[in-house]
Design an enzyme around this catalytic site. Sequence first.
Site, PDB file in Angstrom:
ATOM      1  N   GLY A   1       0.820  -1.207   0.000  1.00 17.28           N
ATOM      2  CA  GLY A   1       0.000   0.000   0.000  1.00 17.28           C
ATOM      3  C   GLY A   1       0.853   1.254   0.000  1.00 17.28           C
ATOM      4  O   GLY A   1       1.938   1.296  -0.590  1.00 17.28           O
ATOM      5  N   SER A   2       0.388   2.282   0.712  1.00 19.63           N
ATOM      6  CA  SER A   2       0.991   3.615   0.587  1.00 19.63           C
ATOM      7  C   SER A   2       2.404   3.744   1.144  1.00 19.63           C
ATOM      8  O   SER A   2       3.103   4.698   0.812  1.00 19.63           O
ATOM      9  CB  SER A   2       0.082   4.654   1.255  1.00 19.63           C
ATOM     10  N   THR A   3       2.841   2.810   1.994  1.00 22.51           N
ATOM     11  CA  THR A   3       4.226   2.892   2.461  1.00 22.51           C
ATOM     12  C   THR A   3       5.201   2.684   1.298  1.00 22.51           C
ATOM     13  O   THR A   3       6.331   3.158   1.342  1.00 22.51           O
ATOM     14  CB  THR A   3       4.501   1.844   3.551  1.00 22.51           C
TER      15      THR A   3
END
Length: 616
Positions: free
Chosen positions: A280-282
């Site tokens: 995801g966004s990491t």
Amino acid sequence: MLIVLITFCFAAVFFQIINLQFVKAEELQFRALDQWTRDVPLQGERGSIYDSAGRLLAGCETVYTVYVRPNATSDKNKTARFLSALFGIDENYLKNKFLSGVSEVTIKKNVSKEKILRIQESKLDGIYFAQNIKRKYVYSDFLSSVIGFTNIDCRGQAGIEAYYDRYLTGKDGSILTEADLVGREISDSQTYYLPGEKGCDVYLTIDYGIQNFLQNAVTEAKNTHQAKSVSCIMLNAQTGSIVGLARSPSVDLNNLPRNDLETLMYLSKNTLVCDVYEPGSTFKILTSAIGLETGVYSEKSAVYCPGYRMIDGQRIKCWKTIGHGQQNFRKGVQNSCNCLFMDIALKVGTGTMYEYFEKFGVNEKTGVDISGEGKGLTIAKEKVKNVDLARMGFGQAIAVTPLELVTACCSVVNGGELLRPYIVDRIVDNCGKEVFKGERLVRRKVISESTSAQMRDILESVVTEGGGKNAQVAGYRIGGKTGTAQKYENGRIAQGKYVSTFVGFAPADDPKYIMLFIVDEPSGGTYYGSLVAAPYVGRAYAEIFNYLGIPPSDIEPEETIVMPEVIGLSPVEADKIMSEAGLYYEYLDKGGSTITYQIPAPGSEVSKKITAYMEG
């Protein structure tokens, strides 16, 4: 001819005597000793496992195996009666065993020293005991997925116990007693004692104090959010050494569910090293660095987000469906705007993106000294479509192990060096000699120092101005990035199941530590990484700074405010109240006529730097 024959015979005998007395002397002595003696094995003590400061984590205690040689037992009935009472074994069963003609009967394993003394006091003949080693874990379920466990013979089966088994395993010894042809001990015979040797001691890079803070954080997060599991890993950003690795749930190493292998493997598995997941966004940390390093974007590059991008005829949404509007690169990272990262991936192109995936080690093992390491998964480069590449830009359509991700993120903020993570600092033999030393190893240079410096600054702004505000610690500089990824089951999105994460490093200007915190399937309606994972990273860092004696920098004290209530108001009214309060806020959804949900709760005291969320 007779003289020659006699001479030849004498020569043959002479050379055979030389062969027996000198060449094969040692071998024949051992064979003879084996024939006229009976041995009692003494298991060599297994080496201990310590934390980085020398605190004992895994040691040994001596136990015994009791067995009977019926041929050496003068009163079988009395012996059976005594052992039956001592160990709770059926007396008739023992009598039948002693009369069955077998040479040796094992009575009981893992017997305490107290019971061995009672056997010796009984003066019964034919009862023997072997010394064994039983593994003892000082803190039971502490670091269980790291340390691992041994089998009944004290050989490593998982974790450090398995990976470094050849160092930890001791050398067995024995007690030899002279016996007759049928195995009876000869009175007034000589006893030979061959001592064993203890295995090497292993010192981890993990610090007990830091590990304790991380373990408390994952346990609290699991209980608070009723998550399936919560895990956390912390590296030294300059060396790659692992200073903490925690997971909840865990398993009591002194009381393993060996009769339930599925449960045992689930509870003891080091998921941070073995399993892959969509980050995801990491993952946007890596995409941002690629965009800056390749020069296709600068911090001031303009990006417009209407809430989606149309790619290959598909509508791919930003997490903020109403869009972020006009913003620059820096603000886009703070907002975690999916549109920005789709643009970066498409502009950089498949070939270059995959080159950097390889540089960051996305689809290769890190080389960590932990058993069962997995590696990331990517779509074959020649099969990647634009829609796939766009999703990879914001952490979908790609899978990594948590260790791969935190190692890659570490290279983004430590000056651009991809390090090999390691968990053993040194190994020392029983004479105190160091036989192994864990060392810093740079796998390769990934990005330039200047790009790394830019990324440190931008990621610090994510914590001070963007979605990572809940990870702040008053007086300290922290950088990081939140992440919220949907889970897949049977190739489809699993509704209501998320993995919430946060990557945080400190100090932001010169990182010494970097941490990845993962909450798997939080329940209760709250699943954003900024709310579910980031607060625990901030809390853990606060405790670690205090533990290590790191003083705060000259930063103004945190200003707090009482969270206003906007539930039931229109979005226009809510905007006005939030603006007057000076709070940074985001809408999860703005489709309704009134606000139906808000985080944090109305009336709670919060930092003015926190990000509030509303749903209409």
